[in-house]
Structure formats: structure tokens, C-alpha cells
Design a protein around this motif. Sequence first.
Motif, PDB file in Angstrom:
ATOM      1  N   ASP A   1      -4.268-112.683 -19.111  1.00  0.00           N
ATOM      2  CA  ASP A   1      -4.174-113.461 -20.345  1.00  0.00           C
ATOM      3  C   ASP A   1      -5.036-114.715 -20.272  1.00  0.00           C
ATOM      4  O   ASP A   1      -5.265-115.377 -21.280  1.00  0.00           O
ATOM      5  CB  ASP A   1      -2.728-113.864 -20.617  1.00  0.00           C
ATOM      6  N   GLY A   2      -5.496-115.048 -19.067  1.00  0.00           N
ATOM      7  CA  GLY A   2      -6.342-116.222 -18.901  1.00  0.00           C
ATOM      8  C   GLY A   2      -6.588-116.501 -17.434  1.00  0.00           C
ATOM      9  O   GLY A   2      -6.205-115.722 -16.560  1.00  0.00           O
ATOM     10  N   TYR A   3      -7.230-117.659 -17.203  1.00  0.00           N
ATOM     11  CA  TYR A   3      -7.634-118.032 -15.850  1.00  0.00           C
ATOM     12  C   TYR A   3      -7.404-119.528 -15.653  1.00  0.00           C
ATOM     13  O   TYR A   3      -7.547-120.320 -16.583  1.00  0.00           O
ATOM     14  CB  TYR A   3      -9.118-117.733 -15.628  1.00  0.00           C
ATOM     15  N   ALA A   4      -7.096-119.893 -14.425  1.00  0.00           N
ATOM     16  CA  ALA A   4      -7.020-121.303 -14.041  1.00  0.00           C
ATOM     17  C   ALA A   4      -8.150-121.552 -13.058  1.00  0.00           C
ATOM     18  O   ALA A   4      -8.343-120.785 -12.117  1.00  0.00           O
ATOM     19  CB  ALA A   4      -5.675-121.611 -13.393  1.00  0.00           C
ATOM     20  N   VAL A   5      -8.912-122.626 -13.295  1.00  0.00           N
ATOM     21  CA  VAL A   5     -10.063-122.966 -12.457  1.00  0.00           C
ATOM     22  C   VAL A   5      -9.693-124.178 -11.605  1.00  0.00           C
ATOM     23  O   VAL A   5      -9.217-125.189 -12.123  1.00  0.00           O
ATOM     24  CB  VAL A   5     -11.304-123.291 -13.321  1.00  0.00           C
ATOM     25  N   TYR A   6      -9.914-124.063 -10.298  1.00  0.00           N
ATOM     26  CA  TYR A   6      -9.612-125.132  -9.345  1.00  0.00           C
ATOM     27  C   TYR A   6     -10.908-125.585  -8.673  1.00  0.00           C
ATOM     28  O   TYR A   6     -11.792-124.774  -8.421  1.00  0.00           O
ATOM     29  CB  TYR A   6      -8.652-124.626  -8.268  1.00  0.00           C
ATOM     30  N   ARG A   7     -10.991-126.885  -8.363  1.00  0.00           N
ATOM     31  CA  ARG A   7     -12.199-127.430  -7.741  1.00  0.00           C
ATOM     32  C   ARG A   7     -11.828-128.358  -6.594  1.00  0.00           C
ATOM     33  O   ARG A   7     -10.813-129.054  -6.632  1.00  0.00           O
ATOM     34  CB  ARG A   7     -13.011-128.209  -8.776  1.00  0.00           C
ATOM     35  N   SER A   8     -12.726-128.401  -5.588  1.00  0.00           N
ATOM     36  CA  SER A   8     -12.572-129.313  -4.462  1.00  0.00           C
ATOM     37  C   SER A   8     -13.959-129.693  -3.950  1.00  0.00           C
ATOM     38  O   SER A   8     -14.946-129.017  -4.240  1.00  0.00           O
ATOM     39  CB  SER A   8     -11.784-128.638  -3.335  1.00  0.00           C
ATOM     40  N   THR A   9     -14.026-130.753  -3.171  1.00  0.00           N
ATOM     41  CA  THR A   9     -15.280-131.114  -2.502  1.00  0.00           C
ATOM     42  C   THR A   9     -15.235-130.676  -1.036  1.00  0.00           C
ATOM     43  O   THR A   9     -16.159-130.930  -0.284  1.00  0.00           O
ATOM     44  CB  THR A   9     -15.543-132.630  -2.586  1.00  0.00           C
ATOM     45  N   SER A  10     -14.155-130.008  -0.653  1.00  0.00           N
ATOM     46  CA  SER A  10     -14.005-129.455   0.697  1.00  0.00           C
ATOM     47  C   SER A  10     -13.694-127.968   0.552  1.00  0.00           C
ATOM     48  O   SER A  10     -12.933-127.579  -0.330  1.00  0.00           O
ATOM     49  CB  SER A  10     -12.851-130.153   1.415  1.00  0.00           C
TER      50      SER A  10
ATOM     51  N   LYS B   1     -20.843-133.039 -15.841  1.00  0.00           N
ATOM     52  CA  LYS B   1     -20.666-134.357 -15.220  1.00  0.00           C
ATOM     53  C   LYS B   1     -20.411-134.287 -13.720  1.00  0.00           C
ATOM     54  O   LYS B   1     -19.535-134.964 -13.186  1.00  0.00           O
ATOM     55  CB  LYS B   1     -19.555-135.134 -15.916  1.00  0.00           C
ATOM     56  N   LEU B   2     -21.167-133.470 -13.030  1.00  0.00           N
ATOM     57  CA  LEU B   2     -21.063-133.393 -11.575  1.00  0.00           C
ATOM     58  C   LEU B   2     -22.094-134.321 -10.934  1.00  0.00           C
ATOM     59  O   LEU B   2     -23.130-134.605 -11.524  1.00  0.00           O
ATOM     60  CB  LEU B   2     -21.295-131.952 -11.105  1.00  0.00           C
ATOM     61  N   LYS B   3     -21.812-134.778  -9.724  1.00  0.00           N
ATOM     62  CA  LYS B   3     -22.717-135.700  -9.038  1.00  0.00           C
ATOM     63  C   LYS B   3     -23.852-134.943  -8.370  1.00  0.00           C
ATOM     64  O   LYS B   3     -23.649-133.881  -7.783  1.00  0.00           O
ATOM     65  CB  LYS B   3     -21.945-136.506  -7.999  1.00  0.00           C
ATOM     66  N   GLN B   4     -25.051-135.534  -8.445  1.00  0.00           N
ATOM     67  CA  GLN B   4     -26.222-134.928  -7.820  1.00  0.00           C
ATOM     68  C   GLN B   4     -26.073-134.918  -6.299  1.00  0.00           C
ATOM     69  O   GLN B   4     -25.420-135.786  -5.722  1.00  0.00           O
ATOM     70  CB  GLN B   4     -27.495-135.677  -8.203  1.00  0.00           C
ATOM     71  N   ASN B   5     -26.724-133.930  -5.673  1.00  0.00           N
ATOM     72  CA  ASN B   5     -26.748-133.778  -4.214  1.00  0.00           C
ATOM     73  C   ASN B   5     -25.355-133.650  -3.600  1.00  0.00           C
ATOM     74  O   ASN B   5     -25.113-134.092  -2.482  1.00  0.00           O
ATOM     75  CB  ASN B   5     -27.504-134.934  -3.551  1.00  0.00           C
ATOM     76  N   LYS B   6     -24.445-133.057  -4.345  1.00  0.00           N
ATOM     77  CA  LYS B   6     -23.081-132.881  -3.856  1.00  0.00           C
ATOM     78  C   LYS B   6     -22.705-131.399  -3.959  1.00  0.00           C
ATOM     79  O   LYS B   6     -23.169-130.704  -4.849  1.00  0.00           O
ATOM     80  CB  LYS B   6     -22.111-133.725  -4.684  1.00  0.00           C
ATOM     81  N   THR B   7     -21.880-130.934  -3.043  1.00  0.00           N
ATOM     82  CA  THR B   7     -21.432-129.547  -3.059  1.00  0.00           C
ATOM     83  C   THR B   7     -19.985-129.497  -3.533  1.00  0.00           C
ATOM     84  O   THR B   7     -19.145-130.284  -3.092  1.00  0.00           O
ATOM     85  CB  THR B   7     -21.538-128.923  -1.654  1.00  0.00           C
ATOM     86  N   TYR B   8     -19.719-128.575  -4.452  1.00  0.00           N
ATOM     87  CA  TYR B   8     -18.374-128.368  -4.990  1.00  0.00           C
ATOM     88  C   TYR B   8     -17.938-126.948  -4.663  1.00  0.00           C
ATOM     89  O   TYR B   8     -18.761-126.042  -4.583  1.00  0.00           O
ATOM     90  CB  TYR B   8     -18.364-128.573  -6.506  1.00  0.00           C
ATOM     91  N   TYR B   9     -16.637-126.790  -4.510  1.00  0.00           N
ATOM     92  CA  TYR B   9     -16.056-125.486  -4.210  1.00  0.00           C
ATOM     93  C   TYR B   9     -15.037-125.154  -5.295  1.00  0.00           C
ATOM     94  O   TYR B   9     -14.247-126.013  -5.690  1.00  0.00           O
ATOM     95  CB  TYR B   9     -15.383-125.506  -2.841  1.00  0.00           C
ATOM     96  N   TYR B  10     -15.089-123.929  -5.762  1.00  0.00           N
ATOM     97  CA  TYR B  10     -14.215-123.488  -6.838  1.00  0.00           C
ATOM     98  C   TYR B  10     -13.426-122.264  -6.410  1.00  0.00           C
ATOM     99  O   TYR B  10     -13.908-121.432  -5.642  1.00  0.00           O
ATOM    100  CB  TYR B  10     -15.037-123.111  -8.076  1.00  0.00           C
ATOM    101  N   LYS B  11     -12.208-122.162  -6.935  1.00  0.00           N
ATOM    102  CA  LYS B  11     -11.381-120.971  -6.801  1.00  0.00           C
ATOM    103  C   LYS B  11     -10.752-120.706  -8.164  1.00  0.00           C
ATOM    104  O   LYS B  11     -10.599-121.624  -8.975  1.00  0.00           O
ATOM    105  CB  LYS B  11     -10.277-121.173  -5.764  1.00  0.00           C
ATOM    106  N   LEU B  12     -10.392-119.470  -8.382  1.00  0.00           N
ATOM    107  CA  LEU B  12      -9.777-119.077  -9.644  1.00  0.00           C
ATOM    108  C   LEU B  12      -8.451-118.393  -9.389  1.00  0.00           C
ATOM    109  O   LEU B  12      -8.254-117.794  -8.332  1.00  0.00           O
ATOM    110  CB  LEU B  12     -10.676-118.089 -10.392  1.00  0.00           C
TER     111      LEU B  12
END
Length: 77
Positions: free
Chosen positions: A10-19, A42-53
Motif C-alpha cells: 500500500d506504500g513505502y517508508a523511506v529511511y536515511r542515515s549518514t552511517s 537539499k542534500l549536502k555536497q561531498n557527503k554520502t547518504y544511506y537509504y533503506k526502505l
Amino acid sequence: LKWGEIAGADGYAVYRSTSSDSGYKKIKTIGNGKTASFRNGKLKQNKTYYYKLKSFRKVNGKTVYSGYSNTIKVKVK
């Protein structure tokens, strides 16, 4: 981010972290199971983000979530 649509969701939840291994916070709930993408601005340049769903279904008025997906790594240039 793009992912494969999950049949019956029915949908998805998006999660983010910098680790990659901790600190995930829900940043978006997508209430349509046919929408299998999300643009995070609006993400910061030269930075890595990690996502899970997590996908979810509504069952008898309650929201039931799946487990986490594999991690998606995004490096902002």
C-alpha cells in the motif's frame, strides 16, 4: 531513488542515515504502492547518504511493515 514495485504494498517508508550501519530515521512515507521512486532534495555536497526502505500494507485498520530493504548508498557530488 528508484526501486522495484512490491506487489500488494500500500506504500513505502523511506529511511536515511549518514552511517551505513546505524542512525536511520524515517524521512518520507509514500502512501501509494505504485509509486516506486523518491527524490530527496537539499542534500549536502561531498557527503554520502544511506537509504533503506520498508513496504507496508494496511490490515484491519493497522499498518504492517516489512523488514528493511538492502541499503542504498548515494554519494552527492
